[in-house]
Scaffold this motif. Structure first.
Motif, PDB file in Angstrom:
ATOM      1  N   THR A  36       1.375  -1.063   0.197  1.00  9.50           N
ATOM      2  CA  THR A  36      -0.273   0.268   0.107  1.00  9.50           C
ATOM      3  C   THR A  36       0.744   0.680   0.319  1.00  9.50           C
ATOM      4  O   THR A  36       1.897   1.169   0.277  1.00  9.50           O
ATOM      5  CB  THR A  36      -0.852  -0.814   0.961  1.00  9.50           C
ATOM      6  N   ALA A  37       0.285   2.383  -0.270  1.00  9.08           N
ATOM      7  CA  ALA A  37       1.136   3.172  -0.252  1.00  9.08           C
ATOM      8  C   ALA A  37       1.583   3.851   1.051  1.00  9.08           C
ATOM      9  O   ALA A  37       2.946   4.640   1.061  1.00  9.08           O
ATOM     10  CB  ALA A  37       0.436   4.546  -1.413  1.00  9.08           C
ATOM     11  N   ASN A  38       0.813   3.658   1.922  1.00 11.43           N
ATOM     12  CA  ASN A  38       0.609   4.485   3.209  1.00 11.43           C
ATOM     13  C   ASN A  38       1.913   3.560   3.717  1.00 11.43           C
ATOM     14  O   ASN A  38       3.417   3.934   4.292  1.00 11.43           O
ATOM     15  CB  ASN A  38      -0.553   4.028   3.918  1.00 11.43           C
ATOM     16  N   THR A  39       1.911   1.719   3.300  1.00  7.41           N
ATOM     17  CA  THR A  39       3.594   1.450   4.091  1.00  7.41           C
ATOM     18  C   THR A  39       4.629   0.908   3.265  1.00  7.41           C
ATOM     19  O   THR A  39       5.581   0.023   3.830  1.00  7.41           O
ATOM     20  CB  THR A  39       2.993  -0.126   4.555  1.00  7.41           C
ATOM     21  N   PHE A  40       4.959   0.559   2.149  1.00  8.51           N
ATOM     22  CA  PHE A  40       5.432   0.376   1.044  1.00  8.51           C
ATOM     23  C   PHE A  40       6.161   1.847   0.898  1.00  8.51           C
ATOM     24  O   PHE A  40       5.503   2.698  -0.270  1.00  8.51           O
ATOM     25  CB  PHE A  40       5.511  -0.448  -0.055  1.00  8.51           C
ATOM     26  N   LYS A  41       7.344   2.259   1.255  1.00  2.30           N
ATOM     27  CA  LYS A  41       7.975   3.387   0.836  1.00  2.30           C
ATOM     28  C   LYS A  41       9.161   2.907  -0.152  1.00  2.30           C
ATOM     29  O   LYS A  41       9.618   3.721  -0.677  1.00  2.30           O
ATOM     30  CB  LYS A  41       8.738   4.378   1.826  1.00  2.30           C
ATOM     31  N   GLY A  42       8.483   2.138  -1.485  1.00  2.00           N
ATOM     32  CA  GLY A  42       9.781   2.093  -2.861  1.00  2.00           C
ATOM     33  C   GLY A  42       9.521   2.943  -3.450  1.00  2.00           C
ATOM     34  O   GLY A  42       8.159   3.856  -3.619  1.00  2.00           O
ATOM     35  N   GLY A  43      10.046   2.701  -4.936  1.00  2.60           N
ATOM     36  CA  GLY A  43       9.190   4.037  -5.618  1.00  2.60           C
ATOM     37  C   GLY A  43       8.513   3.816  -6.526  1.00  2.60           C
ATOM     38  O   GLY A  43       8.024   4.801  -6.718  1.00  2.60           O
ATOM     39  N   GLU A  44       7.550   2.818  -6.855  1.00  2.00           N
ATOM     40  CA  GLU A  44       6.395   2.522  -7.039  1.00  2.00           C
ATOM     41  C   GLU A  44       5.485   3.553  -5.537  1.00  2.00           C
ATOM     42  O   GLU A  44       4.439   3.613  -6.413  1.00  2.00           O
ATOM     43  CB  GLU A  44       5.505   1.497  -6.870  1.00  2.00           C
ATOM     44  N   ALA A  45       6.045   3.608  -4.863  1.00  3.51           N
ATOM     45  CA  ALA A  45       5.111   4.836  -4.106  1.00  3.51           C
ATOM     46  C   ALA A  45       5.469   6.108  -3.787  1.00  3.51           C
ATOM     47  O   ALA A  45       5.225   6.982  -3.509  1.00  3.51           O
ATOM     48  CB  ALA A  45       4.726   4.613  -2.544  1.00  3.51           C
ATOM     49  N   THR A  46       6.259   7.082  -4.581  1.00  6.11           N
ATOM     50  CA  THR A  46       6.796   7.953  -4.666  1.00  6.11           C
ATOM     51  C   THR A  46       5.796   9.274  -5.409  1.00  6.11           C
ATOM     52  O   THR A  46       4.613   8.555  -5.791  1.00  6.11           O
ATOM     53  CB  THR A  46       7.719   8.209  -5.741  1.00  6.11           C
ATOM     54  N   PRO A  47       5.816   9.724  -4.533  1.00  4.83           N
ATOM     55  CA  PRO A  47       4.771  10.831  -5.348  1.00  4.83           C
ATOM     56  C   PRO A  47       4.127  10.720  -7.257  1.00  4.83           C
ATOM     57  O   PRO A  47       2.921  11.029  -6.849  1.00  4.83           O
ATOM     58  CB  PRO A  47       4.723  12.683  -4.877  1.00  4.83           C
ATOM     59  N   GLU A  48       5.538  11.143  -7.898  1.00  3.68           N
ATOM     60  CA  GLU A  48       5.611  11.062  -9.128  1.00  3.68           C
ATOM     61  C   GLU A  48       4.966   9.571  -9.253  1.00  3.68           C
ATOM     62  O   GLU A  48       3.712   9.731 -10.391  1.00  3.68           O
ATOM     63  CB  GLU A  48       6.740  11.258  -9.435  1.00  3.68           C
ATOM     64  N   SER A  49       5.047   9.001  -9.056  1.00  5.20           N
ATOM     65  CA  SER A  49       4.386   7.057  -9.355  1.00  5.20           C
ATOM     66  C   SER A  49       3.346   7.433  -8.577  1.00  5.20           C
ATOM     67  O   SER A  49       2.484   7.167 -10.462  1.00  5.20           O
ATOM     68  CB  SER A  49       5.502   6.333  -8.483  1.00  5.20           C
ATOM     69  N   MET A  50       2.084   7.860  -7.600  1.00  4.04           N
ATOM     70  CA  MET A  50       1.229   8.103  -8.088  1.00  4.04           C
ATOM     71  C   MET A  50       0.655   8.759  -8.379  1.00  4.04           C
ATOM     72  O   MET A  50      -0.791   8.217  -9.171  1.00  4.04           O
ATOM     73  CB  MET A  50       0.952   8.421  -6.179  1.00  4.04           C
ATOM     74  N   GLU A  51       0.824   9.834  -8.839  1.00  2.73           N
ATOM     75  CA  GLU A  51       0.366  11.117 -10.284  1.00  2.73           C
ATOM     76  C   GLU A  51       0.748  10.380 -11.463  1.00  2.73           C
ATOM     77  O   GLU A  51      -0.886  10.404 -12.104  1.00  2.73           O
ATOM     78  CB  GLU A  51       1.098  11.950  -9.935  1.00  2.73           C
ATOM     79  N   ALA A  52       1.220   9.518 -11.625  1.00  2.38           N
ATOM     80  CA  ALA A  52       1.794   9.388 -12.701  1.00  2.38           C
ATOM     81  C   ALA A  52       0.221   8.291 -12.674  1.00  2.38           C
ATOM     82  O   ALA A  52      -0.437   7.879 -13.785  1.00  2.38           O
ATOM     83  CB  ALA A  52       2.631   7.945 -13.630  1.00  2.38           C
ATOM     84  N   ALA A  53       0.161   7.484 -12.082  1.00  2.00           N
ATOM     85  CA  ALA A  53      -0.756   6.129 -11.814  1.00  2.00           C
ATOM     86  C   ALA A  53      -2.167   6.299 -11.769  1.00  2.00           C
ATOM     87  O   ALA A  53      -3.194   6.298 -12.923  1.00  2.00           O
ATOM     88  CB  ALA A  53      -0.469   5.237 -10.871  1.00  2.00           C
ATOM     89  N   ALA A  54      -2.217   7.856 -11.040  1.00  2.00           N
ATOM     90  CA  ALA A  54      -3.799   8.301 -11.455  1.00  2.00           C
ATOM     91  C   ALA A  54      -3.845   8.892 -12.500  1.00  2.00           C
ATOM     92  O   ALA A  54      -4.808   8.935 -12.708  1.00  2.00           O
ATOM     93  CB  ALA A  54      -4.148   9.598 -10.373  1.00  2.00           C
TER      94      ALA A  54
END
Length: 157
Positions: free
Chosen positions: A59-77
């Motif tokens: 989850t974005a809250n508990t996993f702080k790897g590259g997939e959870a960066t703000p940039e990755s989350m913005e791209a996913a959205a």
């Protein structure tokens, strides 16, 4: 199984990816989690997930790897509307189907991969698209899809 179930829970996910509360991470008033300085100096002391496969829920809250960066989350959205409604596991095939499906799958996928690269790099012009499709059909696409559809129907039922 209880051990695996635990790591799929929110509490287990925090422990697995973040470590121990107030030692390797802090929980902010808004519920977000942040690694402590001690963790950042030597993560291997606090979490076990680095390297290897694990039973856990990202989850974005508990996993702080590259997939959870703000940039990755913005791209996913941005592409969320195009996400598939259903994700399938690998299907199972009967022994007879496997004998026919495996060579078709191997040959068709190899051809598609090769041609995808050629189209992308401009080695083959898109005016050759119909020839590409015709070649896949001649390779046994109808039979391939028939077997795949039968496996899908078994999966649904």
């Amino acid at each position: 199984m209880r051990w695996i179930d635990y790591f799929y829970s929110e509490e287990g996910s925090k422990l697995f990816f973040m470590g121990v509360k107030d030692l390797s991470y802090i929980e902010k008033p808004d519920g977000t989690l942040e690694y402590t300085e001690a963790y950042q100096q030597d993560p291997s002391k606090f979490v076990s997930w680095a390297g290897g496969y694990y039973p856990a829920m990202l989850t974005a809250n508990t996993f702080k790897g590259g997939e959870a960066t703000p940039e990755s989350m913005e791209a996913a959205a941005k592409v969320e509307a195009q996400w598939p409604e259903e994700v399938w596991p690998a299907f199972t095939y009967t022994q007879e189907e496997l004998g026919r499906f495996t060579p078709l799958h191997t040959d068709i996928n190899k051809y598609v991969d090769e041609m995808t690269a050629k189209f992308i790099f401009g080695d083959i012009p898109f005016s050759e698209w119909d020839k590409y499709v015709s070649t896949i059909e001649k390779m046994g696409l109808d039979q391939y899809l028939e077997i795949y559809k039968a496996a899908y129907e078994r999966y649904k039922n």
